[in-house]
Design a protein around this motif. Sequence first.
Motif, PDB file in Angstrom:
ATOM      1  N   ALA A 107     -53.225 -62.254  86.534  1.00 55.34           N
ATOM      2  CA  ALA A 107     -52.863 -62.817  85.267  1.00 55.34           C
ATOM      3  C   ALA A 107     -51.373 -62.679  84.998  1.00 55.34           C
ATOM      4  N   VAL A 108     -50.737 -63.458  83.856  1.00 57.77           N
ATOM      5  CA  VAL A 108     -49.478 -62.785  83.297  1.00 57.77           C
ATOM      6  C   VAL A 108     -49.685 -61.770  82.304  1.00 57.77           C
ATOM      7  N   TYR A 109     -49.019 -60.735  82.573  1.00 60.28           N
ATOM      8  CA  TYR A 109     -49.485 -59.450  81.696  1.00 60.28           C
ATOM      9  C   TYR A 109     -48.252 -59.511  80.497  1.00 60.28           C
ATOM     10  N   TYR A 110     -48.538 -59.183  79.430  1.00 64.64           N
ATOM     11  CA  TYR A 110     -47.456 -59.110  78.019  1.00 64.64           C
ATOM     12  C   TYR A 110     -47.605 -58.003  77.590  1.00 64.64           C
ATOM     13  N   CYS A 111     -46.464 -57.329  77.280  1.00 69.65           N
ATOM     14  CA  CYS A 111     -46.144 -56.247  76.451  1.00 69.65           C
ATOM     15  C   CYS A 111     -46.173 -56.690  74.731  1.00 69.65           C
ATOM     16  N   ALA A 112     -46.717 -56.022  74.089  1.00 68.08           N
ATOM     17  CA  ALA A 112     -46.598 -56.321  72.499  1.00 68.08           C
ATOM     18  C   ALA A 112     -46.296 -55.126  71.788  1.00 68.08           C
ATOM     19  N   ALA A 113     -46.084 -55.424  70.360  1.00 73.63           N
ATOM     20  CA  ALA A 113     -45.693 -54.042  69.509  1.00 73.63           C
ATOM     21  C   ALA A 113     -45.889 -54.731  68.209  1.00 73.63           C
ATOM     22  N   ALA A 114     -46.446 -53.528  67.465  1.00 76.41           N
ATOM     23  CA  ALA A 114     -47.273 -53.785  65.978  1.00 76.41           C
ATOM     24  C   ALA A 114     -46.405 -52.861  65.352  1.00 76.41           C
ATOM     25  N   ALA A 115     -46.053 -53.306  63.870  1.00 73.40           N
ATOM     26  CA  ALA A 115     -45.241 -52.116  63.073  1.00 73.40           C
ATOM     27  C   ALA A 115     -46.260 -51.403  62.095  1.00 73.40           C
ATOM     28  N   ARG A 116     -47.593 -52.130  62.154  1.00 69.54           N
ATOM     29  CA  ARG A 116     -48.700 -51.315  61.317  1.00 69.54           C
ATOM     30  C   ARG A 116     -49.880 -51.736  61.994  1.00 69.54           C
ATOM     31  N   GLY A 117     -50.957 -51.054  61.504  1.00 72.26           N
ATOM     32  CA  GLY A 117     -52.434 -51.281  61.918  1.00 72.26           C
ATOM     33  C   GLY A 117     -52.854 -49.982  62.841  1.00 72.26           C
ATOM     34  N   SER A 118     -53.614 -50.144  63.841  1.00 70.11           N
ATOM     35  CA  SER A 118     -54.026 -49.150  64.837  1.00 70.11           C
ATOM     36  C   SER A 118     -54.404 -49.599  66.179  1.00 70.11           C
ATOM     37  N   ILE A 119     -54.792 -48.644  66.788  1.00 72.21           N
ATOM     38  CA  ILE A 119     -54.775 -48.910  68.312  1.00 72.21           C
ATOM     39  C   ILE A 119     -56.048 -49.784  68.670  1.00 72.21           C
ATOM     40  N   MET A 120     -57.071 -49.983  67.638  1.00 72.47           N
ATOM     41  CA  MET A 120     -58.076 -50.911  67.629  1.00 72.47           C
ATOM     42  C   MET A 120     -57.976 -52.154  67.541  1.00 72.47           C
ATOM     43  N   MET A 121     -56.743 -52.710  67.085  1.00 69.60           N
ATOM     44  CA  MET A 121     -56.473 -53.972  66.916  1.00 69.60           C
ATOM     45  C   MET A 121     -56.452 -54.748  68.550  1.00 69.60           C
ATOM     46  N   VAL A 122     -57.446 -55.814  68.546  1.00 63.99           N
ATOM     47  CA  VAL A 122     -57.403 -56.402  69.818  1.00 63.99           C
ATOM     48  C   VAL A 122     -57.190 -57.893  69.946  1.00 63.99           C
ATOM     49  N   SER A 123     -56.639 -58.376  68.617  1.00 66.75           N
ATOM     50  CA  SER A 123     -56.311 -59.652  68.418  1.00 66.75           C
ATOM     51  C   SER A 123     -54.615 -60.026  68.577  1.00 66.75           C
ATOM     52  N   PRO A 124     -54.379 -60.861  69.371  1.00 67.28           N
ATOM     53  CA  PRO A 124     -52.752 -61.050  69.475  1.00 67.28           C
ATOM     54  C   PRO A 124     -52.164 -61.142  68.215  1.00 67.28           C
ATOM     55  N   ARG A 125     -52.804 -61.849  67.223  1.00 69.04           N
ATOM     56  CA  ARG A 125     -52.257 -62.321  66.014  1.00 69.04           C
ATOM     57  C   ARG A 125     -51.936 -60.803  65.241  1.00 69.04           C
ATOM     58  N   ALA A 126     -52.409 -59.805  65.546  1.00 71.61           N
ATOM     59  CA  ALA A 126     -52.030 -58.354  64.929  1.00 71.61           C
ATOM     60  C   ALA A 126     -50.883 -57.973  65.500  1.00 71.61           C
ATOM     61  N   TYR A 127     -50.062 -58.347  66.325  1.00 71.83           N
ATOM     62  CA  TYR A 127     -49.110 -57.945  67.182  1.00 71.83           C
ATOM     63  C   TYR A 127     -47.614 -58.953  66.486  1.00 71.83           C
ATOM     64  N   ASP A 128     -46.621 -58.094  66.244  1.00 74.90           N
ATOM     65  CA  ASP A 128     -45.345 -58.844  65.798  1.00 74.90           C
ATOM     66  C   ASP A 128     -44.379 -59.075  66.862  1.00 74.90           C
ATOM     67  N   TYR A 129     -44.367 -58.755  68.006  1.00 73.57           N
ATOM     68  CA  TYR A 129     -43.427 -58.605  68.744  1.00 73.57           C
ATOM     69  C   TYR A 129     -44.010 -58.724  70.150  1.00 73.57           C
ATOM     70  N   TRP A 130     -43.508 -59.609  71.099  1.00 76.88           N
ATOM     71  CA  TRP A 130     -43.809 -59.939  72.479  1.00 76.88           C
ATOM     72  C   TRP A 130     -42.835 -59.928  73.543  1.00 76.88           C
ATOM     73  N   GLY A 131     -43.030 -59.623  74.654  1.00 79.79           N
ATOM     74  CA  GLY A 131     -42.230 -59.723  75.672  1.00 79.79           C
ATOM     75  C   GLY A 131     -42.642 -61.037  76.509  1.00 79.79           C
ATOM     76  N   GLN A 132     -41.668 -61.381  77.436  1.00 81.27           N
ATOM     77  CA  GLN A 132     -42.010 -62.746  78.143  1.00 81.27           C
ATOM     78  C   GLN A 132     -42.815 -62.610  79.106  1.00 81.27           C
ATOM     79  N   GLY A 133     -43.735 -61.751  79.502  1.00 78.93           N
ATOM     80  CA  GLY A 133     -44.592 -61.620  80.491  1.00 78.93           C
ATOM     81  C   GLY A 133     -44.174 -61.226  81.916  1.00 78.93           C
ATOM     82  N   THR A 134     -44.919 -60.679  82.726  1.00 79.18           N
ATOM     83  CA  THR A 134     -44.755 -60.445  84.307  1.00 79.18           C
ATOM     84  C   THR A 134     -46.092 -60.848  85.093  1.00 79.18           C
ATOM     85  N   GLN A 135     -45.670 -61.357  85.942  1.00 83.75           N
ATOM     86  CA  GLN A 135     -47.080 -61.965  86.677  1.00 83.75           C
ATOM     87  C   GLN A 135     -47.627 -60.843  87.720  1.00 83.75           C
ATOM     88  N   VAL A 136     -48.932 -60.743  87.484  1.00 78.40           N
ATOM     89  CA  VAL A 136     -49.608 -59.832  88.512  1.00 78.40           C
ATOM     90  C   VAL A 136     -50.591 -60.730  89.400  1.00 78.40           C
TER      91      VAL A 136
END
Length: 122
Positions: free
Chosen positions: A89-118
């Motif tokens: 897959a393409v793997y993406y790093c994401a950051a969220a300013a608030r919430g919890s580690i239980m957030m599994v929806s991409p919509r919960a995250y505010d910032y994204w990297g460009q992705g890296t292919q694995v």
Amino acid sequence: QVQLVESGGGLVQAGGSLRLSCAASFSRYIMAWFRRSPGKEREFVAAISWNGGSTNYAESVKGRFTISRDNAKDTVYLQMNSLKPEDTAVYYCAAAARGSIMMVSPRAYDYWGQGTQVTVSS
């Protein structure tokens, strides 16, 4: 603004290992890894609290992947062991300013990297 830059992807044989890195200009953000395979939606892989004290993993990677962070280096890692072809897959790093580690929806995250292919070959 938080900037995220992933690295460490590549081609590996099944059973092998890779370590992904995400360089981020962050402080107290929840950090996570997601992935997207061809024809599939982006899916949650793992998340870590801002101080590294708590983690959460998708069932499909539990026991094989480890998320960690080094706040002194502004870097988050994803150690991937016992890789399987279905981890491709393409793997993406994401950051969220608030919430919890239980957030599994991409919509919960505010910032994204460009992705890296694995790519895991069988």
